[in-house]
Design a protein around this motif. Structure first.
Motif, short mmCIF file in Angstrom:
data_model
loop_
_atom_site.label_atom_id
_atom_site.label_comp_id
_atom_site.label_asym_id
_atom_site.label_seq_id
_atom_site.Cartn_x
_atom_site.Cartn_y
_atom_site.Cartn_z
N SER A 261 -17.33 40.83 -13.54
CA SER A 261 -16.72 40.29 -14.76
C SER A 261 -15.54 39.37 -14.42
O SER A 261 -14.78 38.98 -15.30
N ASP A 262 -15.37 39.06 -13.12
CA ASP A 262 -14.32 38.18 -12.62
C ASP A 262 -12.95 38.85 -12.58
O ASP A 262 -11.96 38.19 -12.32
N HIS A 263 -12.88 40.15 -12.85
CA HIS A 263 -11.62 40.87 -12.73
C HIS A 263 -11.32 41.12 -11.25
O HIS A 263 -12.24 41.28 -10.44
N VAL A 264 -10.04 41.17 -10.93
CA VAL A 264 -9.58 41.47 -9.58
C VAL A 264 -8.74 42.74 -9.67
O VAL A 264 -7.79 42.80 -10.45
N ILE A 265 -9.12 43.75 -8.89
CA ILE A 265 -8.46 45.05 -8.94
C ILE A 265 -7.77 45.29 -7.61
O ILE A 265 -8.38 45.15 -6.55
N LEU A 266 -6.48 45.65 -7.67
CA LEU A 266 -5.72 45.97 -6.47
C LEU A 266 -5.68 47.47 -6.27
O LEU A 266 -5.46 48.23 -7.23
N SER A 267 -5.89 47.91 -5.03
CA SER A 267 -5.88 49.33 -4.71
C SER A 267 -4.99 49.57 -3.50
O SER A 267 -4.91 48.73 -2.61
N ALA A 268 -4.36 50.74 -3.45
CA ALA A 268 -3.51 51.11 -2.32
C ALA A 268 -4.31 51.85 -1.24
O ALA A 268 -3.74 52.31 -0.26
N VAL A 269 -5.62 51.94 -1.42
CA VAL A 269 -6.50 52.61 -0.47
C VAL A 269 -7.14 51.56 0.44
O VAL A 269 -7.45 50.46 -0.01
N GLN A 270 -7.33 51.90 1.71
CA GLN A 270 -7.95 50.98 2.66
C GLN A 270 -9.34 50.55 2.21
O GLN A 270 -10.07 51.35 1.62
N PRO A 271 -9.73 49.30 2.47
CA PRO A 271 -11.07 48.83 2.09
C PRO A 271 -12.19 49.70 2.66
O PRO A 271 -13.19 49.96 2.00
N GLU A 272 -12.02 50.18 3.90
CA GLU A 272 -13.03 51.02 4.52
C GLU A 272 -13.20 52.33 3.76
O GLU A 272 -14.32 52.83 3.62
N THR A 273 -12.10 52.88 3.26
CA THR A 273 -12.15 54.12 2.50
C THR A 273 -12.87 53.91 1.17
O THR A 273 -13.71 54.72 0.78
#
Length: 88
Positions: free
Chosen positions: A60-72
């Motif tokens: 949907s073109d949204h960008v979500i920021l997470s504090a978790v590593q991409p691998e996790t």
């Protein structure tokens, strides 16, 4: 119809069917993408004030920021124990 949900940290959950990419926020193009999403009002910050470690891009073109590593996040995305059921 089943909906698979992925935990992206701190109790935040995203629909796995909507995820296009999970990337690191370190490169200049990703930093520009984050700023453009912020300017357009389609940025979702799920870091709770912590350092951004993964950027999730949705269909949907949204960008979500997470504090978790991409691998996790990717491991949780592929994990068979994630919720996979009907949402009423």
């Amino acid at each position: 119809m089943g909906i698979k949900l992925v935990n992206i940290g701190f109790g935040n959950i995203v629909s796995a069917n909507r995820i296009i990419a999970i990337v690191s926020p370190e490169s200049a193009p990703i930093k520009r993408m984050i700023q453009e999403a912020r300017d357009r009002g389609i940025l979702i910050d799920a870091t709770y004030g912590r350092r951004t470690r993964a950027v999730i891009i949705t269909d949907s073109d949204h960008v979500i920021l997470s504090a978790v590593q991409p691998e996790t996040v990717a491991h949780r995305f592929n994990d068979k124990d994630n919720f996979d059921g009907d949402i009423d």
